[in-house]
Design an enzyme around this catalytic site. Sequence first.
Site, PDB file in Angstrom:
ATOM      1  N   THR A   1      -8.817   6.314  -2.968  1.00 60.59           N
ATOM      2  CA  THR A   1     -10.157   5.815  -3.254  1.00 60.59           C
ATOM      3  C   THR A   1     -11.182   6.939  -3.089  1.00 60.59           C
ATOM      4  O   THR A   1     -12.269   6.862  -3.668  1.00 60.59           O
ATOM      5  CB  THR A   1     -10.545   4.636  -2.330  1.00 60.59           C
ATOM      6  OG1 THR A   1     -10.238   5.001  -0.973  1.00 60.59           O
ATOM      7  CG2 THR A   1      -9.790   3.384  -2.717  1.00 60.59           C
TER       8      THR A   1
ATOM      9  N   LYS B   1      -0.007  14.305   1.029  1.00 60.82           N
ATOM     10  CA  LYS B   1      -1.282  14.616   0.378  1.00 60.82           C
ATOM     11  C   LYS B   1      -1.427  16.110   0.077  1.00 60.82           C
ATOM     12  O   LYS B   1      -2.305  16.527  -0.662  1.00 60.82           O
ATOM     13  CB  LYS B   1      -2.441  14.126   1.238  1.00 60.82           C
ATOM     14  CG  LYS B   1      -2.515  12.598   1.343  1.00 60.82           C
ATOM     15  CD  LYS B   1      -3.618  12.170   2.297  1.00 60.82           C
ATOM     16  CE  LYS B   1      -3.724  10.671   2.482  1.00 60.82           C
ATOM     17  NZ  LYS B   1      -4.429   9.981   1.368  1.00 60.82           N
TER      18      LYS B   1
ATOM     19  N   HIS C   1       0.788  -1.230   0.000  1.00 60.82           N
ATOM     20  CA  HIS C   1       0.000   0.000   0.000  1.00 60.82           C
ATOM     21  C   HIS C   1       0.818   1.276   0.000  1.00 60.82           C
ATOM     22  O   HIS C   1       0.246   2.365   0.003  1.00 60.82           O
ATOM     23  CB  HIS C   1      -0.948   0.034   1.202  1.00 60.82           C
ATOM     24  CG  HIS C   1      -2.161  -0.805   0.992  1.00 60.82           C
ATOM     25  ND1 HIS C   1      -3.312  -0.315   0.435  1.00 60.82           N
ATOM     26  CD2 HIS C   1      -2.376  -2.120   1.225  1.00 60.82           C
ATOM     27  CE1 HIS C   1      -4.196  -1.293   0.353  1.00 60.82           C
ATOM     28  NE2 HIS C   1      -3.649  -2.401   0.822  1.00 60.82           N
TER      29      HIS C   1
ATOM     30  N   LYS D   1      -9.552  13.645   3.281  1.00 59.75           N
ATOM     31  CA  LYS D   1      -8.645  12.510   3.375  1.00 59.75           C
ATOM     32  C   LYS D   1      -7.824  12.719   4.626  1.00 59.75           C
ATOM     33  O   LYS D   1      -7.913  13.781   5.245  1.00 59.75           O
ATOM     34  CB  LYS D   1      -7.728  12.435   2.154  1.00 59.75           C
ATOM     35  CG  LYS D   1      -7.100  13.800   1.807  1.00 59.75           C
ATOM     36  CD  LYS D   1      -6.296  13.793   0.518  1.00 59.75           C
ATOM     37  CE  LYS D   1      -7.117  13.741  -0.741  1.00 59.75           C
ATOM     38  NZ  LYS D   1      -7.147  12.431  -1.377  1.00 59.75           N
ATOM     39  N   ARG D   2      -7.028  11.733   5.038  1.00 57.47           N
ATOM     40  CA  ARG D   2      -6.165  11.950   6.189  1.00 57.47           C
ATOM     41  C   ARG D   2      -5.241  13.140   5.924  1.00 57.47           C
ATOM     42  O   ARG D   2      -4.869  13.420   4.778  1.00 57.47           O
ATOM     43  CB  ARG D   2      -5.342  10.690   6.486  1.00 57.47           C
ATOM     44  CG  ARG D   2      -6.161   9.612   7.154  1.00 57.47           C
ATOM     45  CD  ARG D   2      -6.712  10.052   8.489  1.00 57.47           C
ATOM     46  NE  ARG D   2      -5.667  10.149   9.468  1.00 57.47           N
ATOM     47  CZ  ARG D   2      -5.481   9.317  10.485  1.00 57.47           C
ATOM     48  NH1 ARG D   2      -6.323   8.305  10.674  1.00 57.47           N
ATOM     49  NH2 ARG D   2      -4.493   9.494  11.338  1.00 57.47           N
TER      50      ARG D   2
ATOM     51  N   LYS E   1     -14.811   7.845  -5.170  1.00 60.99           N
ATOM     52  CA  LYS E   1     -16.136   8.177  -4.610  1.00 60.99           C
ATOM     53  C   LYS E   1     -16.617   9.513  -5.181  1.00 60.99           C
ATOM     54  O   LYS E   1     -17.804   9.682  -5.479  1.00 60.99           O
ATOM     55  CB  LYS E   1     -16.057   8.284  -3.088  1.00 60.99           C
ATOM     56  CG  LYS E   1     -15.607   7.021  -2.373  1.00 60.99           C
ATOM     57  CD  LYS E   1     -15.244   7.327  -0.907  1.00 60.99           C
ATOM     58  CE  LYS E   1     -14.396   6.222  -0.322  1.00 60.99           C
ATOM     59  NZ  LYS E   1     -13.770   6.610   0.968  1.00 60.99           N
TER      60      LYS E   1
HETATM   61  C1  LIG Z   1     -12.444   6.816   1.213  1.00 62.54           C
HETATM   62  C2  LIG Z   1     -12.033   7.299   2.527  1.00 62.54           C
HETATM   63  C3  LIG Z   1     -10.704   7.624   2.765  1.00 62.54           C
HETATM   64  C4  LIG Z   1      -9.637   7.545   1.691  1.00 62.54           C
HETATM   65  O1  LIG Z   1      -9.510   8.785   1.069  1.00 62.54           O
HETATM   66  P1  LIG Z   1      -8.256   9.108   0.122  1.00 62.54           P
HETATM   67  O2  LIG Z   1      -8.609  10.416  -0.485  1.00 62.54           O
HETATM   68  O3  LIG Z   1      -8.189   8.019  -0.890  1.00 62.54           O
HETATM   69  O4  LIG Z   1      -7.066   9.174   0.990  1.00 62.54           O
HETATM   70  C5  LIG Z   1     -10.355   8.086   4.012  1.00 62.54           C
HETATM   71  N1  LIG Z   1     -11.264   8.216   4.988  1.00 62.54           N
HETATM   72  C6  LIG Z   1     -12.560   7.929   4.798  1.00 62.54           C
HETATM   73  C7  LIG Z   1     -13.526   8.118   5.915  1.00 62.54           C
HETATM   74  C8  LIG Z   1     -12.994   7.448   3.566  1.00 62.54           C
HETATM   75  O5  LIG Z   1     -14.290   7.134   3.393  1.00 62.54           O
END
Ligand SMILES: *Cc1c(COP(=O)(O)O)cnc(C)c1O
Length: 800
Positions: free
Chosen positions: A653, A551, A357, A545-546, A657
Amino acid sequence: MNISKHYTKEVLKDLLLDTFKSDMLIEPEHASDEVYYEALCRVTREILSEKYKIFNAHNNARAEKKVYYLCMEFLMGRSLKNSLYNLGIQDAMTAALEELEVDIEKMYALEPDAGLGNGGLGRLAACYLDAMATENLPAMGYSILYEYGIFKQRIIDGWQTETPDYWLPGGSVWLKKKPDRTVPIKFGGRIEEGWEGGHHWVNHVDYQTVYAVPHDMYVTGFQSEGIAVLRLWKAQSPGFDMEAFNRGDYVNSMGAASASEAISKVLYPNDNHAEGKMLRLKQQYFLTAASISDIVRRHLSLYGTLDNFGEKNAIQINDTHPALAIPELMRVLLDDCGYEWERAWDIVVRTFAYTNHTVMAEALEKWNEDIFRNLLPRIYQIVQEIDRRFCAELRDVYHYDPYDIDRMRVVYDFQVRMANLAVIASHSVNGVSKLHSQILRDSVFRDYYHLTPYKFKNVTNGIASRRWLYQSNPGLTKLLCDTIGDSWLTDMSHLKRFDKFSTDKAVLERLAAVKRENKERLSKYVLETSGVALDPDSVFDVQVKRLHEYKRQHLNALHILNEYFWLKDHPNAPFLPKTYIFGAKAAPGYFLAKQIIKFICTLRDVIEADPAVRGKLRIVFLENYSVTISELLMPASEISEQISLAGTEASGTGNMKLMLNGAITLGTLDGANVEIGERVGKDNILIFGMTAERAADLKAAGYNPAEYYNRDQRLRRAIDLLASGLAGQQFPTIANSLRYDDPYMVLADFDAYCGIQQEASRLYQDTTRWQEMSLHNIAASGYFCADRAIEEYAHDIWSL
Ligand SMILES: *Cc1c(COP(=O)(O)O)cnc(C)c1O
C-alpha cells in the site's frame, strides 16, 4: 445536521473555553500547550461522540446489516487532524485557536501516533475504518488496546535499538472507556461433558477469568453522516484469583493480576512472521472471544434471536490472527444457545469472510496442538469436530484420497492450521491484489479452490487517499482544485480529469514547484532531526516499509554500493545527484534484517566521509518510520522503490501512497504494482526483473545464486566487500546468505535492477517528461482509494 455549518469559529471557541472551565481546572491564559492539546482533543471527541449517537440510532432503527472488521492491528497514526478535516471544521478550529493565540500545527505535533500495528496490514485496517465511515456503513473495528504499540526505533551506531512506545499519556484522550460492556474471558481449565435427555451438555471448569474492558475510538467519515467505532479491549484481572485464594494460597492469588493483564500489554512486533508463542495465542482468543460476545449481545438486544445472525452481521477477519472467532461463535451457538451443529455451522459460514495477506510459509499460522488444547480446551474440541466433519465430507461425499485430505484438514501433524480453518468456515476468501488472489487459487489454496471455487475473490487494497493527499500535501491539493475542482475529494476516480493537463506546460511547472517545496519541507525535518542537509536538486529515491528480506532492501543497498564503486572509478563522469531515503523497522528478533540496517548505515557513512562522492550520492536512514513520518515523506518522494521478489508482496500500500503523490514506481511485477502498471501504462512506470511465474519456475528448477555471483563481477566485488568488511565492519551473514541461499533471488534480479535504475536517471533528466509521468500517476491513482475497495467488500462480500 451539517456539522461544518453548525460548528463555527465562535461555537468552537466557546466549546474550548467551556472545556477549560469544566475539565481542565486551569484558566486558559495559564495553560501549557499540553493542556490546550487535551482540551482541543476532548472537544473534538465529544463532537464525534454526538455524531455517532445519531448515526447509530439511525442504523438500529433501520435494522441495517452490521459490518465487523476484526484485526489484531490497527495502525491509526494521529487522529486530531484527520478528525477535523473529515468533519470539515479544520478552518473554523484553526481560527478559534488563533483567537486564543494557539498555533494548531503545534497541537497536531503534540499527538503521539496510535501505533497499534506493525505495517501494511494494520494500516489497511485503519484506512478501511475511514472508508467505511465515509461510505456510511454501520461498521465497527475490533482490536486490542495495547499499552505499548509498535516499538520506537532509534539507530545507534548504525544498529537498530528498540524503546517502548508508551503512547497512552497523549493518546488516551481519544478513548472512551465502556466499563458496562466488560466481558469475562475464560482460559485453561477442563471440560466436563455428558448426555442428558438426548442432549449433549458441556461444562467448563477450573478455568481462569480475565476481563476484557472496551475502550472506544471514533473515526468519522469525510463529508458523510458515518462514524466507525474502533473498540479496543483492555485486559483487566478479576482483582485476584478467587480459586487460589479459596485454596488458601493468598500470595499467588494476588500474583495472578499481572499475568492476566499482560495480555494487552504489548503488540508483537513481527511483520509477516508467526512466532507461535502462548501469549500471542492468548491475545488472539482474548480479542475474538470479547468481540464475539459483544456482537452477539448487540444482535440479541436488537432481534432477540440468533436465527438471523448471518443475515444481519458480516464479520471480516483480517488474516488468520482473529480466526478463533470462528470456533468461538460455534461455541456460543452450541453451548450457550443450544443450537444443533449443522444449524450453527450454517450461521457461522454465512457470517465469516476471510482476507489472506501472505503466501509465505513462515507467516502462515500453525499452533502447536498441546498449547492450543491446554489454553482453550473447549475451542480445541470444536476445532477437532470441524476437522472431523470436514474430513468425513471429503472422504464420503467427494471421495478424496487420504493424501489429499491430510493436506486440507485443520488438525494435522500435531498442529492447528489456522488458514485451513479460515477457508473452510468462511463464505468468502479474498486476496488483496489481482496477482495475489491468482496465486492463492493456483497454489496455496488450490485444493479448496477446486472444491469451492465460488468462495474465492479479489479485492485489491486501497488507502485513505485524503490522509496522504488532502491532509498531507496542500500544494498538490491546491493545484488539483485549481485545475479539476474538488469533486475528487469524495470520488477519487475524478482524479482522472487531471490527465488532460499532461500537455499543459504551466501545470507541469506548478507540479514541479509543488514537489520542490515538499522536498524542502522534508529536508528541513531531516536537518532538524539528524543534522544532515539534503540537496533538494537531487532525485529523492525512497524505500520505506518494514525491513524484510522479501522486500529486498539489500538489493537496493547493493546497487548503491555498486554506484559508489562506479563513481570512484569514473570521478569525472556526469552523474545525476541522488538521495536514497530508507525508512524501516526490523522485528527485534530478526537478526539478518538488523544487519541489513547496519549495512545501509555503514554505506551511508562511507559515502559521507568520501569527498569525491558526497554531493553526488547520499543515503538517509529515517529513524522510526511511522504513519506520521510517511505523511511528511510521501509528498516529497520522486522514485517509489517496490522491489520485492515477484510473488511475495501480497499487495503493498506504500506503493499507492507514493503514486498518489506523484512518485514513479520503480518495481517488480508484484502485488498491486501490476495493477498500478495497468492503470498508468508501461511508459509511466519502471518495471524490472522476473515475473512471479519466472521466479517460481527458477526456484522449482533449482536456483543457484553462485552462478550469478560467478558471472557478474559487480556482484562479486560488492558481496566480497560485505564479507571482508566495509569501513572495518564485516557482514558475513548477509554475504553468505546471498551467495549460498538467496531465498528471495536478489542476485537473479540484480542486473535488471541496475538497468532500470539507469533508465530512471535518464528519464529524470528530461524534466518535462518526468513531470508528465508524475501527473499521469496522480491521475491514475484514484482506483487505489480505500473508498473503492470498501465498495467492493460491501457489494461482493458483505452483500450490503
Ligand atoms: C503504508 C505503510 C506501510 C506499508 O508499506 P508497504 O510498502 O506496503 O509495505 C508500512 N508502514 C507504515 C507506517 C505505512 O504507513
